[in-house]
Design a protein around this motif. Sequence first.
Motif, PDB file in Angstrom:
ATOM      1  N   HIS A 304       0.765  -1.059  -0.010  1.00 19.54           N
ATOM      2  CA  HIS A 304       0.010   0.013  -0.153  1.00 19.54           C
ATOM      3  C   HIS A 304       0.928   1.402   0.132  1.00 19.54           C
ATOM      4  N   HIS A 305       1.353   1.489  -1.161  1.00 16.08           N
ATOM      5  CA  HIS A 305       2.344   2.690  -1.201  1.00 16.08           C
ATOM      6  C   HIS A 305       2.081   3.555  -2.541  1.00 16.08           C
ATOM      7  N   SER A 306       1.032   3.206  -3.235  1.00 19.67           N
ATOM      8  CA  SER A 306       0.588   3.728  -4.449  1.00 19.67           C
ATOM      9  C   SER A 306       0.190   5.296  -4.255  1.00 19.67           C
ATOM     10  N   TRP A 307       0.195   5.812  -5.430  1.00 19.27           N
ATOM     11  CA  TRP A 307      -0.294   7.313  -5.210  1.00 19.27           C
ATOM     12  C   TRP A 307      -1.709   7.699  -4.903  1.00 19.27           C
ATOM     13  N   LYS A 308      -2.480   6.585  -5.086  1.00 12.29           N
ATOM     14  CA  LYS A 308      -3.861   6.331  -4.503  1.00 12.29           C
ATOM     15  C   LYS A 308      -4.075   6.209  -3.060  1.00 12.29           C
ATOM     16  N   ASP A 309      -3.095   5.367  -2.413  1.00  9.60           N
ATOM     17  CA  ASP A 309      -3.024   5.185  -1.047  1.00  9.60           C
ATOM     18  C   ASP A 309      -2.593   6.288  -0.239  1.00  9.60           C
ATOM     19  N   LEU A 310      -1.537   7.247  -1.129  1.00 12.52           N
ATOM     20  CA  LEU A 310      -0.933   8.270  -0.240  1.00 12.52           C
ATOM     21  C   LEU A 310      -1.870   9.495  -0.490  1.00 12.52           C
ATOM     22  N   LEU A 311      -2.578   9.687  -1.385  1.00  7.37           N
ATOM     23  CA  LEU A 311      -3.407  10.901  -1.728  1.00  7.37           C
ATOM     24  C   LEU A 311      -5.034  10.636  -1.436  1.00  7.37           C
ATOM     25  N   PHE A 312      -5.457   9.502  -1.491  1.00  9.32           N
ATOM     26  CA  PHE A 312      -6.887   9.314  -1.683  1.00  9.32           C
ATOM     27  C   PHE A 312      -7.371   8.394  -0.848  1.00  9.32           C
TER      28      PHE A 312
END
Length: 502
Positions: A304-312
């Motif tokens: 869980h380190h994708s841009w979706k996990d970090l921003l959304f």
Amino acid sequence: MRIHAQSSFHDYFSANESIDRGWLKNGLLAVRRTKGRHAPWDETVESTTDVKNSKATEDKPEQVKPGVVATAALLDNELLPHRRRWQQKKAAQAEPTKEDEEQLPLDASSRLATAAAAMPDTASLRRKMATYLSLSKPRLSFLILLTTTSAYSLYPIPDILSSTNSVADANTTLSTSTLTFLFLTTGTFLSCASANAFNMLFEPKYDALMTRTRNRPLVRKLISPRGALLFAVACGLTGLALLDFGTNPTVAALSGLNIFLYGFIYTPMKRISWLNTWVGAIVGGIPPLMGWAAAAGETATSEHHSWKDLLFSDASLGGWLLAGLLFAWQFPHFNSLSHTIRDDYKNAGHKMLAWMNPARNARVALRYSIAMFPLCFGMFYAGLVNPGFLVISSGCNLWMLKEAVKFWKHQGAQDSARGLFWASVWQLPLVLVGALLCKTGIWDGFLGGKEQVSIYEDLDEVELVPVGEGLGKDEHVARTESMQTPHQNNHNLAMLGFKPPS
């Protein structure tokens, strides 16, 4: 005796040069003019002699003696000091004054370029360093750096700035928090320098038409366009590489988006549409998201380190609230600034509401000044700050709102534009520093709060495992959750698998 006296009288006064200059005549004229200034009827009614003299002057302008002008200046200088000050004050009040005649000081780039040009030839290295630093717009870059690091520090991890965090293992992506902070600040500043250098590279001929920017390095030819281009590219590539290596790819992508928006969208759009201000506000709102994503990436797992996990994810609400705060702040700050130098923007051909629609310009500034209140309350509602932040932020926001109301009411007149500008300059740092001082849990250890004690309340329920005995992933997660407070459990669920700080 009579002959001798007359000859002595004649010899004395003929030798006195003051008689030749007509001091007696000039003195009498000065007395007459002084009395005339205090006589109200003399200001509206002209004497017959003055009318004749004026007609004679109009008929024969070439017969006016050159000494008349000097005599008039001499008469003014011979007035008593308090009379002269009274006349100057009256003349200043009678003259039409420009509403915003006093301009704001030059920007940091112009000041640095001026200082670099004044350096001697022996200080060539310092001159080059100052010139290249002026390309970065250091004051603006440091302000963006403040918003980025504030968001990074407000992320809800107690040990976020501690160097005691363990080095990343196979499940994490980053090293210690201190190194992450250094990579974030260095990479962000270099990225800002790149964006600002591209901005100046594309519009030197327009900067030359504005008072605040006509001393920038490219306008004064202190550096060549090729040198500025190399500086912008080098800073951009280096900054993005540091952010990608030291934080995570999401932060680097956000920084690259900001360089593109500011240098290649906002800059040319200033000459196309007044909507450029909204694009510039988006650019100002991205740095807090960068700081938030950098902090979130420290606890991200490999799954869980994708841009979706970090921003959304649910835990990204704080980052978006800070981004909204910076987005809204841009309008009272920039709209008041652009009103003060609206003539410069008009002469340079930039499409700004300040001169295209001043009434709307003031309404927009007021609207977003009001929006600061719910955004600050949202930070408290999200659990980022304690109730003390509401007191600090409300005081700062009320100050700026008061100036925004004056700016809207007078549409920038009566010095209201300058008042709103300086209120916005101080409001943002005070709100951000207040948020850091009122961060949730920051005073618990110092004041002996319950949250600090509750971390150790459940230690008795933890089953100790001998060293060397492996734990499955599910057992490790279950035993780890038993050591945490309900607040931390909710935080981990929100982070979709983010493991807690060590």
